[in-house]
Motif scaffolding. Structure first.
Motif, PDB file in Angstrom:
ATOM      1  N   GLY A  79     -27.957  52.818  77.673  1.00  0.00           N
ATOM      2  CA  GLY A  79     -28.949  51.897  77.166  1.00  0.00           C
ATOM      3  C   GLY A  79     -28.390  50.494  77.030  1.00  0.00           C
ATOM      4  N   ALA A  80     -29.214  49.611  76.534  1.00  0.00           N
ATOM      5  CA  ALA A  80     -28.810  48.224  76.339  1.00  0.00           C
ATOM      6  C   ALA A  80     -28.091  48.062  75.006  1.00  0.00           C
ATOM      7  CB  ALA A  80     -30.043  47.323  76.387  1.00  0.00           C
ATOM      8  N   GLY A  81     -27.425  46.902  74.850  1.00  0.00           N
ATOM      9  CA  GLY A  81     -26.793  46.582  73.583  1.00  0.00           C
ATOM     10  C   GLY A  81     -25.321  46.912  73.553  1.00  0.00           C
ATOM     11  N   ARG A  86     -25.427  51.955  72.363  1.00  0.00           N
ATOM     12  CA  ARG A  86     -25.463  52.851  73.513  1.00  0.00           C
ATOM     13  C   ARG A  86     -25.110  54.285  73.131  1.00  0.00           C
ATOM     14  NH1 ARG A  86     -21.378  50.397  77.035  1.00  0.00           N
ATOM     15  NH2 ARG A  86     -21.019  48.756  75.499  1.00  0.00           N
ATOM     16  N   ILE A  87     -24.173  54.439  72.196  1.00  0.00           N
ATOM     17  CA  ILE A  87     -23.843  55.776  71.704  1.00  0.00           C
ATOM     18  C   ILE A  87     -25.034  56.376  70.968  1.00  0.00           C
ATOM     19  CG2 ILE A  87     -22.432  57.049  70.045  1.00  0.00           C
ATOM     20  CD1 ILE A  87     -20.102  55.205  70.784  1.00  0.00           C
ATOM     21  N   ALA A  88     -25.646  55.589  70.102  1.00  0.00           N
ATOM     22  CA  ALA A  88     -26.809  56.075  69.357  1.00  0.00           C
ATOM     23  C   ALA A  88     -27.932  56.477  70.304  1.00  0.00           C
ATOM     24  CB  ALA A  88     -27.290  55.003  68.381  1.00  0.00           C
ATOM     25  N   VAL A 149     -24.177  55.574  63.433  1.00  0.00           N
ATOM     26  CA  VAL A 149     -23.354  54.924  64.451  1.00  0.00           C
ATOM     27  C   VAL A 149     -23.712  53.445  64.600  1.00  0.00           C
ATOM     28  CG1 VAL A 149     -22.708  54.910  66.897  1.00  0.00           C
ATOM     29  CG2 VAL A 149     -23.026  57.094  65.704  1.00  0.00           C
ATOM     30  N   ARG A 150     -24.990  53.129  64.542  1.00  0.00           N
ATOM     31  CA  ARG A 150     -25.401  51.732  64.713  1.00  0.00           C
ATOM     32  C   ARG A 150     -24.773  50.860  63.633  1.00  0.00           C
ATOM     33  NH1 ARG A 150     -30.910  53.763  66.295  1.00  0.00           N
ATOM     34  NH2 ARG A 150     -31.068  53.297  68.522  1.00  0.00           N
ATOM     35  N   GLY A 151     -24.206  49.741  64.063  1.00  0.00           N
ATOM     36  CA  GLY A 151     -23.583  48.813  63.133  1.00  0.00           C
ATOM     37  C   GLY A 151     -22.099  49.024  62.934  1.00  0.00           C
TER      38      GLY A 151
END
Length: 214
Positions: A79-81, A86-88, A149-151
């Motif tokens: 995915g993007a970012g 991308r892991i999330a 995971v995000r952040g």
């Protein structure tokens, strides 16, 4: 509780293109040689995952697949970012758990190291890397991944500690996997090759470069 198997093993990776992978190996290696080592590491990792009894194997790829991709894997575009996003996103495509995500920079990985993931009542699995990151992250319920995971700041010497703390602070029971060394530098490459199973592609490639006078 009866034993479980991981529903999914995710391998997150970049296509081994010169100048885009294992860039810290240059110098002493050329971008082409670093890419050859990256391809060997990725191929070793994928073939190891084939030995793990799971219902689904997924390559989460930045790029396009090549002859190094063996049969038996679903293909998913990253995915993007940032890497955390991308892991999330990769875990978001796992409809049933448990699921575990690993990288491509630990060709010394063996099927036995993953054998315990998903086989107990643990909520999460965490594989720390020697450089302060992590080589494996797993969830009994992949829906936990997005929030946990995000952040998380990636590619720092505190990434693993921060990620591990998040799991604990969320109240998840965590099983810790052995520490593995990522291939970042030439010194890492030599140390990791010494730990690889006999006949590994990574060790063979590194030895061939040494014989060529690299």
């Amino acid at each position: 509780m009866s034993a479980r198997l991981p529903a999914t093993v995710l391998v997150i990776a970049k296509e081994p293109v010169p100048g885009r992978v294992m860039t810290r190996l240059t110098p002493p290696y050329t971008p082409q040689e670093a890419a050859a080592l990256a391809e060997a590491a990725l191929a070793d990792t994928l073939h190891t995952v084939l030995k793990v009894p799971v219902r689904r194997r997924v390559l989460v790829l930045d790029g396009v697949p090549g002859p190094w991709l063996p049969p038996g894997f679903d293909l998913m575009a990253q995915g993007a970012g940032g890497l955390d996003e991308r892991i999330a996103a990769a875990f978001g495509h796992c409809d049933r758990g448990p699921a575990v995500l690993i990288g491509m920079d630990t060709p010394q990985l063996t099927a036995d190291l993953l054998a315990g993931v998903g086989r107990d009542s643990t909520d999460a699995w965490f594989g720390p890397a020697a450089d302060g990151g992590f080589w494996a992250l797993g969830f009994a319920d992949p829906a936990h991944a997005a929030a946990l995971v995000r952040g998380v700041p990636m590619s720092t010497d505190r990434t693993g500690a921060i990620q591990r703390r998040r799991l604990a602070e969320a109240g998840l029971s965590v099983s810790d996997l052995p520490v593995l060394r990522d291939v970042d530098t030439a010194a890492d490459a030599a140390a990791v090759a010494a730990c690889c199973p006999p006949g590994s592609r990574f060790t063979t490639t590194l030895n061939s470069l040494a014989e060529a006078g690299r």
